[in-house]
Design a protein around this motif. Structure first.
Motif, mmCIF file in Angstrom:
data_model
loop_
_atom_site.group_PDB
_atom_site.id
_atom_site.type_symbol
_atom_site.label_atom_id
_atom_site.label_comp_id
_atom_site.label_asym_id
_atom_site.label_seq_id
_atom_site.Cartn_x
_atom_site.Cartn_y
_atom_site.Cartn_z
ATOM 1 N N LEU A 284 0.599 -1.043 -0.219
ATOM 2 C CA LEU A 284 0.326 -0.045 0.270
ATOM 3 C C LEU A 284 0.952 0.764 0.332
ATOM 4 C CD1 LEU A 284 -2.935 -0.798 2.454
ATOM 5 C CD2 LEU A 284 -3.111 -1.564 -0.032
ATOM 6 N N PHE A 285 1.921 1.281 0.412
ATOM 7 C CA PHE A 285 2.838 2.462 0.750
ATOM 8 C C PHE A 285 3.315 2.620 -0.786
ATOM 9 C CE2 PHE A 285 5.115 1.665 4.934
ATOM 10 C CZ PHE A 285 3.642 1.746 5.386
ATOM 11 N N GLY A 286 3.422 1.438 -1.837
ATOM 12 C CA GLY A 286 3.964 1.387 -2.921
ATOM 13 C C GLY A 286 3.090 2.305 -4.006
ATOM 14 N N LEU A 287 1.908 2.007 -3.703
ATOM 15 C CA LEU A 287 0.483 2.976 -4.734
ATOM 16 C C LEU A 287 0.103 4.400 -4.247
ATOM 17 C CD1 LEU A 287 -2.169 0.056 -3.655
ATOM 18 C CD2 LEU A 287 -0.756 0.670 -6.173
ATOM 19 N N VAL A 288 0.308 4.479 -2.629
ATOM 20 C CA VAL A 288 0.483 6.541 -2.386
ATOM 21 C C VAL A 288 1.213 6.726 -3.255
ATOM 22 C CG1 VAL A 288 -0.021 7.600 -0.602
ATOM 23 C CG2 VAL A 288 -0.783 5.646 -0.432
ATOM 24 N N GLY A 289 3.078 6.189 -2.266
ATOM 25 C CA GLY A 289 4.173 7.256 -3.211
ATOM 26 C C GLY A 289 4.689 6.833 -1.986
ATOM 27 N N ALA A 290 6.500 6.114 -1.734
ATOM 28 C CA ALA A 290 7.522 7.052 -1.244
ATOM 29 C C ALA A 290 7.451 8.523 -0.637
ATOM 30 C CB ALA A 290 8.690 6.273 -1.178
ATOM 31 N N ALA A 291 7.254 9.267 -1.709
ATOM 32 C CA ALA A 291 7.724 10.703 -0.801
ATOM 33 C C ALA A 291 6.378 11.333 -0.382
ATOM 34 C CB ALA A 291 7.992 11.409 -2.199
ATOM 35 N N ASP A 292 4.498 10.356 -0.304
ATOM 36 C CA ASP A 292 3.599 11.049 0.772
ATOM 37 C C ASP A 292 4.418 10.963 2.141
ATOM 38 O OD1 ASP A 292 1.556 10.951 1.930
ATOM 39 O OD2 ASP A 292 1.005 11.315 -0.342
ATOM 40 N N PRO A 293 4.103 12.602 2.528
ATOM 41 C CA PRO A 293 4.118 12.859 4.163
ATOM 42 C C PRO A 293 3.185 11.766 4.793
ATOM 43 C CG PRO A 293 3.021 14.413 3.354
ATOM 44 C CD PRO A 293 3.324 13.713 2.074
ATOM 45 N N ARG A 294 1.968 10.923 4.336
ATOM 46 C CA ARG A 294 1.678 9.933 5.251
ATOM 47 C C ARG A 294 2.136 8.621 5.355
ATOM 48 N NH1 ARG A 294 -3.798 11.407 1.346
ATOM 49 N NH2 ARG A 294 -2.747 11.258 0.157
ATOM 50 N N VAL A 295 2.978 8.329 3.960
ATOM 51 C CA VAL A 295 3.400 6.883 3.982
ATOM 52 C C VAL A 295 4.996 7.537 4.713
ATOM 53 C CG1 VAL A 295 5.657 5.308 2.319
ATOM 54 C CG2 VAL A 295 2.817 6.110 1.634
ATOM 55 N N ILE A 296 5.627 8.065 4.596
ATOM 56 C CA ILE A 296 6.668 8.630 5.575
ATOM 57 C C ILE A 296 5.874 8.099 6.963
ATOM 58 C CG2 ILE A 296 8.837 10.464 6.384
ATOM 59 C CD1 ILE A 296 8.087 11.497 3.445
ATOM 60 N N THR A 297 5.201 8.877 7.230
ATOM 61 C CA THR A 297 5.377 9.210 8.743
ATOM 62 C C THR A 297 4.805 7.064 9.056
ATOM 63 O OG1 THR A 297 3.628 10.876 9.209
ATOM 64 C CG2 THR A 297 3.267 9.227 10.771
ATOM 65 N N ALA A 298 3.817 6.191 8.139
ATOM 66 C CA ALA A 298 3.817 5.038 8.338
ATOM 67 C C ALA A 298 4.653 3.904 8.827
ATOM 68 C CB ALA A 298 2.226 4.992 7.322
ATOM 69 N N ARG A 299 6.283 4.953 7.973
ATOM 70 C CA ARG A 299 6.747 3.841 7.722
ATOM 71 C C ARG A 299 7.769 4.313 8.712
ATOM 72 N NH1 ARG A 299 8.774 1.190 3.275
ATOM 73 N NH2 ARG A 299 8.253 1.605 0.994
ATOM 74 N N ASN A 300 8.150 4.946 9.379
ATOM 75 C CA ASN A 300 8.813 5.490 10.861
ATOM 76 C C ASN A 300 8.173 4.739 11.940
ATOM 77 O OD1 ASN A 300 9.959 7.423 9.656
ATOM 78 N ND2 ASN A 300 9.005 8.790 9.811
ATOM 79 N N ARG A 301 6.156 4.839 11.731
ATOM 80 C CA ARG A 301 5.971 4.051 13.045
ATOM 81 C C ARG A 301 6.074 2.185 12.540
ATOM 82 N NH1 ARG A 301 -0.680 2.692 14.293
ATOM 83 N NH2 ARG A 301 -0.511 1.544 15.890
ATOM 84 N N LEU A 302 6.074 2.110 11.536
ATOM 85 C CA LEU A 302 6.483 0.449 11.143
ATOM 86 C C LEU A 302 7.829 0.221 11.621
ATOM 87 C CD1 LEU A 302 5.256 -1.957 10.185
ATOM 88 C CD2 LEU A 302 6.400 -1.628 7.849
ATOM 89 N N SER A 303 8.854 0.981 11.316
ATOM 90 C CA SER A 303 10.189 0.781 12.194
ATOM 91 C C SER A 303 10.221 0.164 13.288
ATOM 92 C CB SER A 303 11.066 1.834 11.899
ATOM 93 O OG SER A 303 11.110 2.272 10.271
ATOM 94 N N SER A 304 9.515 1.188 14.280
ATOM 95 C CA SER A 304 10.080 1.386 15.588
ATOM 96 C C SER A 304 8.960 0.743 16.345
ATOM 97 C CB SER A 304 9.085 3.161 15.866
ATOM 98 O OG SER A 304 7.571 2.907 16.477
ATOM 99 N N LEU A 305 8.186 -0.672 15.328
ATOM 100 C CA LEU A 305 7.467 -1.015 15.930
ATOM 101 C C LEU A 305 8.293 -3.119 15.690
ATOM 102 C CD1 LEU A 305 4.203 -1.116 14.374
ATOM 103 C CD2 LEU A 305 4.594 -1.224 17.066
ATOM 104 N N LEU A 306 8.903 -2.551 14.618
ATOM 105 C CA LEU A 306 10.101 -3.862 14.071
ATOM 106 C C LEU A 306 11.127 -3.779 14.582
ATOM 107 C CD1 LEU A 306 9.907 -3.509 9.922
ATOM 108 C CD2 LEU A 306 9.096 -5.130 12.155
ATOM 109 N N PHE A 307 11.410 -2.790 15.450
ATOM 110 C CA PHE A 307 12.624 -2.471 16.386
ATOM 111 C C PHE A 307 12.799 -2.025 17.897
ATOM 112 C CE2 PHE A 307 13.968 -1.973 11.721
ATOM 113 C CZ PHE A 307 14.364 -3.135 11.425
#
Length: 307
Positions: A284-307
């Motif tokens: 779904l990140f790929g559909l919205v676009g890596a540069a979209d701020p909503r994707v950036i915010t969600a990626r950051n949260r995902l990273s925090s949950l992974l590590f």
């Protein structure tokens, strides 16, 4: 829809801040000249669009690059607009690039299509709809416009004073095959075509994007949002139920809600059950676009949950 009326959106849409100047009273405006009956509208240029709506009805298509249903509906609207040969202007609004317009129209989900008659908004439809229904609504729009004294025609110029645009190259055969399948609603065939294209060239970015979009369309086809929400609420850790609502939210333009649902699910699952959720998020990140701020915010949260 059975009837469209300018009164239906009264109070729901506020376009006053977008006017360059108030419309003149009295005689109808002369027919404006345009280079094309399909234009890209922006926060800055929308005042001109409102003025044109005094001569012909303007159809406003609110869309976004990441919106799969938009890619299904927009070509239909454009085709019908061109067939009307100047009796309607189509104004395409990228909601991500034009937040003031999106806010003015209170676009809660996209695709959202609203008409303007003499500056007044008229509801048309929300979400992807079949071509025959689109044609019926356009016919009704012209009737309502005529009843309100808006029945002119645009003079389409040849644009000779502008730099000539380069002719777009034809689509690769498999991409053309996918587009043809999408137009008739055969998403399975479109998926196969894109998969073949990727088998030939794994770095084909257009095929990657197209495959993600058509997979989303295929997954949400036939789903009922209310039923999906009830099922998800009854089974908060059921992957299929949560995925269905996340897909529907994304297709409807509720990007943050889609991401938040999957991230909350990811956080609640045991480590050995998280992989499918992470993979769906990445898709779904790929559909919205890596540069979209909503994707950036969600990626950051995902990273925090992974590590």
């Amino acid at each position: 829809m059975s009837e469209i009326s300018p009164a239906a959106l009264r109070g729901a849409v506020d376009l006053s801040s977008l006017r360059n100047r108030p419309p003149a009273s009295g005689a109808a405006a002369p027919a404006p000249g345009v280079v094309d009956v399909v234009v890209d509208a922006t926060d800055e240029t929308f005042g001109q669009i409102l003025e044109i709506s005094r001569t012909v009805p303007v159809v406003v298509d609110l869309w976004a690059e990441w919106c799969g249903p938009c890619k299904q509906l927009s070509p239909i609207i454009e085709k019908i607009t061109r067939e009307l040969e100047g009796r309607v202007l189509l104004a395409k609004v990228d909601v991500d690039a034009n937040p003031q317009l999106a806010q003015s129209f209170r676009a809660q989900s996209i695709p959202m299509v609203v008409a303007l008659i003499a500056g007044q908004p008229v509801p048309m439809f929300t979400g992807a709809v079949p071509e025959q229904q689109v044609r019926e609504v356009f016919a009704q729009l012209l009737q309502v416009a005529a009843q309100n004294g808006v029945s002119g025609s645009l003079a389409v110029t040849d644009g000779a004073d502008q730099a000539p645009s380069e002719e777009e190259p034809p689509l690769p055969p498999l991409h053309a095959e996918a587009f043809a399948a999408i137009e008739v609603g055969d998403y399975a065939a479109a998926i196969r075509a894109y998969e073949k294209a990727l088998a030939e060239n794994p770095r084909d970015e257009d095929a990657i994007a197209g495959l993600g979009q058509v997979r989303l369309l295929d997954r949400v086809q036939g789903l009922d949002l209310q039923e999906a929400r009830v099922a998800a609420a009854a089974a908060p850790l059921d992957l299929a139920a949560q995925f269905a609502v996340a897909d529907l939210d994304l297709a409807g333009g509720h990007v943050e809600d889609s991401f938040a649902r999957l991230l909350d699910l990811f956080a609640q699952l045991p480590a050995d059950q998280r992989t499918p959720v992470r993979e769906r998020l990445v898709e779904l990140f790929g559909l919205v676009g890596a540069a979209d701020p909503r994707v950036i915010t969600a990626r950051n949260r995902l990273s925090s949950l992974l590590f």
